[in-house]
Design an enzyme around this catalytic site. Structure first.
Site, PDB file in Angstrom:
ATOM      1  N   GLU A  22      59.412  49.762  62.246  1.00  0.00           N
ATOM      2  CA  GLU A  22      59.516  51.188  61.913  1.00  0.00           C
ATOM      3  C   GLU A  22      59.243  52.057  63.147  1.00  0.00           C
ATOM      4  O   GLU A  22      58.727  51.577  64.164  1.00  0.00           O
ATOM      5  CB  GLU A  22      58.532  51.534  60.795  1.00  0.00           C
ATOM      6  CG  GLU A  22      57.075  51.320  61.171  1.00  0.00           C
ATOM      7  CD  GLU A  22      56.130  52.277  60.453  1.00  0.00           C
ATOM      8  OE1 GLU A  22      56.352  53.497  60.516  1.00  0.00           O
ATOM      9  OE2 GLU A  22      55.171  51.774  59.841  1.00  0.00           O
ATOM     10  N   LYS A 153      45.914  51.400  54.065  1.00  0.00           N
ATOM     11  CA  LYS A 153      44.679  51.958  54.637  1.00  0.00           C
ATOM     12  C   LYS A 153      43.723  52.408  53.548  1.00  0.00           C
ATOM     13  O   LYS A 153      44.141  52.930  52.523  1.00  0.00           O
ATOM     14  CB  LYS A 153      45.017  53.158  55.526  1.00  0.00           C
ATOM     15  CG  LYS A 153      45.503  52.739  56.893  1.00  0.00           C
ATOM     16  CD  LYS A 153      45.777  53.918  57.764  1.00  0.00           C
ATOM     17  CE  LYS A 153      47.023  54.661  57.399  1.00  0.00           C
ATOM     18  NZ  LYS A 153      48.267  53.978  57.490  1.00  0.00           N
TER      19      LYS A 153
HETATM   20  N1  PSU Z   1      50.353  52.943  59.005  1.00  0.00           N
HETATM   21  C1  PSU Z   1      49.940  53.236  60.268  1.00  0.00           C
HETATM   22  N2  PSU Z   1      50.458  54.292  60.895  1.00  0.00           N
HETATM   23  C2  PSU Z   1      51.424  55.036  60.339  1.00  0.00           C
HETATM   24  C3  PSU Z   1      51.898  54.709  59.023  1.00  0.00           C
HETATM   25  C4  PSU Z   1      51.313  53.655  58.394  1.00  0.00           C
HETATM   26  O1  PSU Z   1      49.089  52.580  60.803  1.00  0.00           O
HETATM   27  O2  PSU Z   1      51.889  55.968  60.970  1.00  0.00           O
HETATM   28  C5  PSU Z   1      53.050  55.460  58.443  1.00  0.00           C
HETATM   29  C6  PSU Z   1      54.099  54.444  57.986  1.00  0.00           C
HETATM   30  O3  PSU Z   1      55.330  54.820  58.545  1.00  0.00           O
HETATM   31  C7  PSU Z   1      54.129  54.610  56.483  1.00  0.00           C
HETATM   32  C8  PSU Z   1      53.799  56.082  56.365  1.00  0.00           C
HETATM   33  O4  PSU Z   1      55.359  54.248  55.931  1.00  0.00           O
HETATM   34  O5  PSU Z   1      52.742  56.230  57.309  1.00  0.00           O
HETATM   35  C9  PSU Z   1      53.403  56.537  54.998  1.00  0.00           C
HETATM   36  O6  PSU Z   1      53.318  57.930  55.006  1.00  0.00           O
HETATM   37  P1  PSU Z   1      53.246  58.741  53.632  1.00  0.00           P
HETATM   38  O7  PSU Z   1      51.910  58.439  53.038  1.00  0.00           O
HETATM   39  O8  PSU Z   1      53.411  60.179  53.997  1.00  0.00           O
HETATM   40  O9  PSU Z   1      54.379  58.229  52.789  1.00  0.00           O
END
Ligand code: PSU
Ligand code: MN
Length: 302
Positions: A22, A153
């Site tokens: 990603e 997380k």
């Molecule tokens: N985990 C990380 N760093 C990130 C993300 C996840 O360590 O930047 C990102 C990933 O791209 C994940 C996104 O798909 O955060 C999810 O964001 P949201 O909760 O806005 O959907």
């Protein structure tokens, strides 16, 4: 609409292993210049384990699968959109630069025939009652790709996230773990569906899943022990970071990047070091899985 790097195209045509990566983690997940460094290291680790890396992002109205060095650098510049399934078409239409989250990355990967993706952690159900649920979850429910990650997380509501995965039919495999890992920390009280000892052992399960179901499957790998942030310390950092975000009134898609940034500062880099270590490791694990998947034979191989 899809611009596929030559190397990736050839690998896919010859049934060679490919790992999608990603780009939100580059644009919004890590500080510059660490982000570009880690993006390169993840690609190098995928190669070292015998697969072809395909980092995915949007440029100029097209989905790019496999990026040039210049494109990787461009993702670290300010003004890059964070792209999930709700704005993928909008960013394509505007011909802007878009960094793909897990949701958008697996959608793109599945469209071009890539079975395995590596990331740090998936998005999930946020804490609180404002229905902030990551687009990653419905995308996983609808997209047949194996996502190698270190769980989700613990800034999220992990219990609700784990329930969501079960409800929507997304199996959770644990590599050397009985419990769903919490990204910075190795342990939670939430179970995986099945434990295996190596990514190679996960391949037969993933192979069956991708053949019989139309959904994603999670292959979870805990952060390497020497870089773990213990839960108690993490919870202290998180309380301070959440208080800071509440005071700044941050909402929606901005929450994850802002929290990661605050946590890195408050923990004096401990969360950042854990993040980097697990990203590198997951790239290797995903490549090993992709290699083993191409070596599967018999009834369930695709
Ligand atoms: N985990 C990380 N760093 C990130 C993300 C996840 O360590 O930047 C990102 C990933 O791209 C994940 C996104 O798909 O955060 C999810 O964001 P949201 O909760 O806005 O959907
Ligand atoms: Mn969200």
């Amino acid at each position: 609409m899809f611009v596929i790097a030559e190397e990736v195209r050839e690998a896919l045509a010859n049934d060679q292993p490919v790992v999608a990566l990603e780009s939100t983690v580059i644009a919004h997940g890590l500080p510059y210049p660490k982000n570009v460094e880690i993006a390169r290291e993840m690609e190098a680790n995928v190669r070292a384990a015998g697969a072809v890396p395909a980092t995915i992002a949007l440029f100029d109205g097209a989905v790019h699968v496999g990026l040039t060095e210049a494109q990787l650098e461009q993702l670290a510049e300010p003004g890059v959109e964070k792209v999930n399934l709700s704005n993928l078409s909008l960013v394509l239409a505007s011909k802007g630069v878009g960094a793909t989250t897990v949701a958008a990355t697996i959608w793109c990967a599945a469209r071009v025939g890539i079975d395995v993706m590596a990331t740090g952690g998936i998005g999930g159900v946020h804490r609180g009652d404002d229905w902030d649920v990551s687009s990653d979850l419905p995308a996983l429910a609808q997209t047949p790709v194996a996502v190698v990650c270190s769980g989700a997380k613990s800034i999220l509501d992990l219990r609700r996230t784990r329930e969501w995965l079960e409800t929507w039919g997304i199996p959770v495999v644990g590599v050397e773990t009985d419990v769903f890992p919490a990204f910075f920390s190795r342990l939670t009280e939430l179970p995986v569906d099945v434990r295996v000892e190596t990514p190679e052992d996960a391949a037969s399960i993933v192979g069956v899943h991708l053949t019989v179901r139309e959904s994603g499957i999670l292959v979870t790998v805990p952060v390497p022990a020497e870089h773990e942030v213990p839960v108690a310390a993490f919870n202290r950092f998180l309380a301070a970071a959440n208080a800071e975000l509440a005071a700044r009134n941050i909402r929606g898609a901005d929450v994850t990047p802002a929290l990661l940034d605050a946590l890195a500062r408050i923990s004096e880099g401990a969360t950042l070091r854990a993040n980097e270590a697990l990203l590198r490791n997951n790239a290797t694990m995903a490549a090993r899985l992709a290699v083993a998947l191409t070596q599967l034979d018999g009834e369930w191989a695709d």
